[in-house]
Design a protein around this motif. Structure first.
Motif, PDB file in Angstrom:
ATOM      1  N   ALA A  24       0.452  -1.178  -0.038  1.00  0.00           N
ATOM      2  CA  ALA A  24       0.106  -0.409  -0.081  1.00  0.00           C
ATOM      3  C   ALA A  24       0.895   1.144  -0.457  1.00  0.00           C
ATOM      4  O   ALA A  24       0.611   2.568  -0.782  1.00  0.00           O
ATOM      5  N   ILE A  25       1.795   0.929   0.638  1.00  0.00           N
ATOM      6  CA  ILE A  25       2.544   2.192   0.496  1.00  0.00           C
ATOM      7  C   ILE A  25       3.255   2.407  -0.845  1.00  0.00           C
ATOM      8  O   ILE A  25       3.415   3.898  -1.344  1.00  0.00           O
ATOM      9  N   GLY A  26       4.267   1.137  -1.089  1.00  0.00           N
ATOM     10  CA  GLY A  26       4.649   1.700  -2.295  1.00  0.00           C
ATOM     11  C   GLY A  26       3.840   1.893  -3.710  1.00  0.00           C
ATOM     12  O   GLY A  26       3.996   2.940  -4.739  1.00  0.00           O
ATOM     13  N   ARG A  27       2.250   1.471  -3.740  1.00  0.00           N
ATOM     14  CA  ARG A  27       1.321   2.054  -4.295  1.00  0.00           C
ATOM     15  C   ARG A  27       0.834   3.180  -4.768  1.00  0.00           C
ATOM     16  O   ARG A  27       1.287   4.554  -5.066  1.00  0.00           O
ATOM     17  N   ASP A  28       1.155   4.315  -3.161  1.00  0.00           N
ATOM     18  CA  ASP A  28       0.597   5.507  -2.044  1.00  0.00           C
ATOM     19  C   ASP A  28       1.755   6.223  -3.244  1.00  0.00           C
ATOM     20  O   ASP A  28       0.977   7.133  -3.781  1.00  0.00           O
ATOM     21  N   ALA A  29       2.559   6.042  -2.076  1.00  0.00           N
ATOM     22  CA  ALA A  29       3.818   6.583  -3.146  1.00  0.00           C
ATOM     23  C   ALA A  29       4.614   7.200  -4.227  1.00  0.00           C
ATOM     24  O   ALA A  29       4.584   8.517  -5.364  1.00  0.00           O
ATOM     25  N   HIS A  30       3.728   6.263  -5.281  1.00  0.00           N
ATOM     26  CA  HIS A  30       3.373   6.014  -6.670  1.00  0.00           C
ATOM     27  C   HIS A  30       2.260   6.548  -7.188  1.00  0.00           C
ATOM     28  O   HIS A  30       2.446   6.329  -8.707  1.00  0.00           O
ATOM     29  N   ALA A  31       1.464   7.496  -6.278  1.00  0.00           N
ATOM     30  CA  ALA A  31       0.524   7.219  -7.119  1.00  0.00           C
ATOM     31  C   ALA A  31      -0.286   7.205  -8.369  1.00  0.00           C
ATOM     32  O   ALA A  31      -0.832   7.081  -8.845  1.00  0.00           O
TER      33      ALA A  31
END
Length: 129
Positions: A24-31
């Protein structure tokens, strides 16, 4: 750390949640949007790898041990996870492999190390009392 028959359940749940948090953090960081469903899509290869490590190494015997349990879950999650990503056409590039190694290492080893420290400190305090 010895484990009772069901003490592995919180450890397995922690591994699952922490791998989902990583995704989730990765997906959020990459919008990337759609964080909830997307996190599962991103996480499934790592969850499969962690699960394989749990079974092969019989992690339920000592689920909170950093070594070998935590290390095997961590390496299994990253190694098998990256292999599954590659065979399913998902991105596997060196920077992502490095980030996954570091992040999942911190998560999957970190909670086990923190728990070991808390238990050790608690035992020392009980001996002093």
């Amino acid at each position: 750390m010895p484990s009772s028959l069901r003490s592995w359940i919180p450890a397995a749940a922690a591994d699952l949640v922490l791998i989902l948090v990583f995704a989730a953090i990765g997906r959020d960081a990459h919008a990337r949007g759609d964080i909830i469903t997307g996190a599962f899509i991103t996480a499934w290869p790592f969850l499969a790898g962690a699960s394989a490590a749990w079974v092969v190494m019989r992690v339920w015997r000592a689920p909170y041990a950093v070594w070998p349990s935590g290390v095997c879950v961590w390496i299994g999650a990253v190694l098998i996870g990256m292999l599954l990503r590659a065979v399913t056409g998902q991105t596997v590039v060196l920077p992502f492999v490095i980030v996954a190694l570091i992040s999942l290492g911190i998560f999957l080893l970190g909670f086990r190390a923190l728990l070991a420290l808390i238990l050790r400190t608690s035992r020392k305090q009980q001996r002093k009392a």
